[in-house]
Design a protein around this motif. Structure first.
Motif, PDB file in Angstrom:
ATOM      1  N   ILE A 175       3.183  -5.907  -3.372  1.00 28.85           N
ATOM      2  CA  ILE A 175       3.605  -6.876  -2.505  1.00 28.85           C
ATOM      3  C   ILE A 175       3.584  -6.702  -1.120  1.00 28.85           C
ATOM      4  CG2 ILE A 175       5.649  -8.316  -2.230  1.00 28.85           C
ATOM      5  CD1 ILE A 175       4.288  -8.748  -4.978  1.00 28.85           C
ATOM      6  N   LYS A 176       2.987  -7.450  -0.334  1.00 31.42           N
ATOM      7  CA  LYS A 176       2.993  -7.199   1.222  1.00 31.42           C
ATOM      8  C   LYS A 176       4.036  -8.166   1.691  1.00 31.42           C
ATOM      9  CE  LYS A 176      -0.014  -8.138   5.425  1.00 31.42           C
ATOM     10  NZ  LYS A 176      -1.248  -8.499   5.686  1.00 31.42           N
ATOM     11  N   LEU A 177       5.102  -7.769   2.606  1.00 28.68           N
ATOM     12  CA  LEU A 177       6.047  -8.482   3.354  1.00 28.68           C
ATOM     13  C   LEU A 177       5.831  -8.357   4.402  1.00 28.68           C
ATOM     14  CD1 LEU A 177       9.313  -7.733   1.186  1.00 28.68           C
ATOM     15  CD2 LEU A 177       7.783  -9.643   0.758  1.00 28.68           C
ATOM     16  N   VAL A 178       5.909  -9.556   5.196  1.00 30.91           N
ATOM     17  CA  VAL A 178       5.790  -9.578   6.726  1.00 30.91           C
ATOM     18  C   VAL A 178       7.505  -9.926   7.163  1.00 30.91           C
ATOM     19  CG1 VAL A 178       4.963 -10.347   8.794  1.00 30.91           C
ATOM     20  CG2 VAL A 178       3.383 -10.219   6.854  1.00 30.91           C
ATOM     21  N   LEU A 179       7.990  -9.007   7.858  1.00 31.16           N
ATOM     22  CA  LEU A 179       9.351  -9.148   8.242  1.00 31.16           C
ATOM     23  C   LEU A 179       9.579  -9.616   9.626  1.00 31.16           C
ATOM     24  CD1 LEU A 179      10.983  -5.916   6.243  1.00 31.16           C
ATOM     25  CD2 LEU A 179      10.471  -8.578   5.317  1.00 31.16           C
ATOM     26  N   SER A 191       6.531 -13.967   5.383  1.00 36.07           N
ATOM     27  CA  SER A 191       5.612 -14.253   4.326  1.00 36.07           C
ATOM     28  C   SER A 191       5.570 -13.062   3.283  1.00 36.07           C
ATOM     29  CB  SER A 191       4.221 -14.378   4.950  1.00 36.07           C
ATOM     30  OG  SER A 191       3.849 -12.997   5.536  1.00 36.07           O
ATOM     31  N   GLU A 192       5.256 -13.359   2.287  1.00 37.12           N
ATOM     32  CA  GLU A 192       5.000 -12.489   1.067  1.00 37.12           C
ATOM     33  C   GLU A 192       3.531 -13.011   0.037  1.00 37.12           C
ATOM     34  OE1 GLU A 192       7.215 -12.261  -3.362  1.00 37.12           O
ATOM     35  OE2 GLU A 192       8.587 -12.792  -1.492  1.00 37.12           O
ATOM     36  N   GLU A 193       3.063 -11.845  -0.082  1.00 35.05           N
ATOM     37  CA  GLU A 193       1.698 -12.089  -1.088  1.00 35.05           C
ATOM     38  C   GLU A 193       1.406 -10.848  -1.514  1.00 35.05           C
ATOM     39  OE1 GLU A 193      -2.061 -11.625   1.314  1.00 35.05           O
ATOM     40  OE2 GLU A 193      -1.046 -11.324   3.132  1.00 35.05           O
ATOM     41  N   VAL A 194       0.725 -11.279  -2.591  1.00 33.02           N
ATOM     42  CA  VAL A 194       0.169  -9.916  -3.746  1.00 33.02           C
ATOM     43  C   VAL A 194      -1.337  -9.289  -3.162  1.00 33.02           C
ATOM     44  CG1 VAL A 194      -0.550  -9.095  -5.906  1.00 33.02           C
ATOM     45  CG2 VAL A 194       1.498 -10.896  -5.519  1.00 33.02           C
TER      46      VAL A 194
END
Length: 279
Positions: free
Chosen positions: A4-8, A69-72
């Motif tokens: 999981i890639k999270l952009v904070l 955002s959140e993506e696999v």
């Protein structure tokens, strides 16, 4: 393996402190940009509970911190991300560079070629640089070295290139083991570095080390300290990082360190590394 890639969203001043907290939540890698922090965690370790915890952590910081955002993503895409950010750099006696960088190492430096995947330990982060700066002061010819939470394997490789006879490197993550093994081969030290999956329990009780390196995080270090000290030779050196300045007093208060003396503490930004010796 999927991640999981999270952009904070978080201001630059608070990114280092946030990284320290996310490490305790088992996030694996970080990319700092202006006003935001990109981080990764394996999909199997990410849940609604961990997402809620991240939101609670962000709420504690000033400003409008939130998950943008959140993506696999797949782990094989990681090198492409790092190729845009990781550059060759001089760190003390070492010249650390990825294989895709064509820079030539200065003649008076020790070359470390490190191709990162999802591992925390490329030379890009302050704690790795601090550990590399201390290594020439603690590693002697013929030493047996433990590298706890090896990440990319960079510290084991550096220790061997300083003259250590053998290094035992371990980590709990599959991607780290694969990456460390690859980097050990790239640097042609595979006959002297043993890379194993697991934690301190993989080390035989009777094995003692001249140098023990642990660049992890505060809570993991505290949990491991009694075992780390147990495996240290009577004149051995212990070097710790993955620690913030605010962690120093907590670490020094640990009962397991009562037999050791703090030799030196070095700092870069909000991060520190501590060198101890049994006296």
């Amino acid at each position: 393996m999927k991640y999981i890639k999270l952009v904070l969203s978080v201001t630059n001043d608070y990114q280092e402190a946030l990284i320290a907290e996310l490490l305790e939540l088992e996030f694996d890698a970080f990319e700092q940009q202006d006003g935001k922090l990109i981080t990764y965690i394996s999909r199997e370790r990410f849940s609604d509970v961990s997402r809620e915890r991240i939101e609670q952590v962000l709420a504690a910081y000033p400003g409008e911190g939130h998950i943008q955002s959140e993506e696999v993503v797949a782990d094989q895409n990681w090198n492409q991300e790092w190729e845009r950010t990781i550059k060759a750099q001089r760190i003390g006696q070492f010249f650390v560079k990825p294989t895709w960088d064509n820079s030539t190492a200065p003649s008076n430096s020790i070359l470390l070629e490190i191709d990162p995947k999802m591992a925390f330990g490329t030379g890009y982060h302050e704690t790795t640089r601090l550990m590399l700066q201390l290594l020439p002061h603690v590693v002697k010819s013929g030493d047996l070295v433990m590298d706890a939470g090896t990440g990319t394997g960079v510290l084991s490789i550096a220790a061997i290139k300083l003259g250590a006879e053998r290094a035992v490197a371990f980590d709990i993550d599959d991607w780290s083991i694969r990456n460390a093994q690859e980097n050990v081969l790239i640097n042609q030290v595979d006959r002297k570095v043993e890379v194993a999956k697991g934690s301190i329990e993989i080390v035989p009780d009777e094995t003692e080390f001249d140098v023990i390196l642990a660049n992890i995080n505060r809570n993991t270090i505290i949990d491991m300290l009694p075992s780390l000290v147990q495996h240290l030779k009577s004149d051995g050196m212990l070097v710790l990082s993955g620690l913030l300045i605010s962690d120093k007093d907590t670490i020094l208060e640990q009962e397991a360190l009562k037999k050791l003396t703090l030799i030196q503490s070095i700092r870069e930004n909000d991060w520190i590394a501590l060198q101890f010796k049994i006296t």
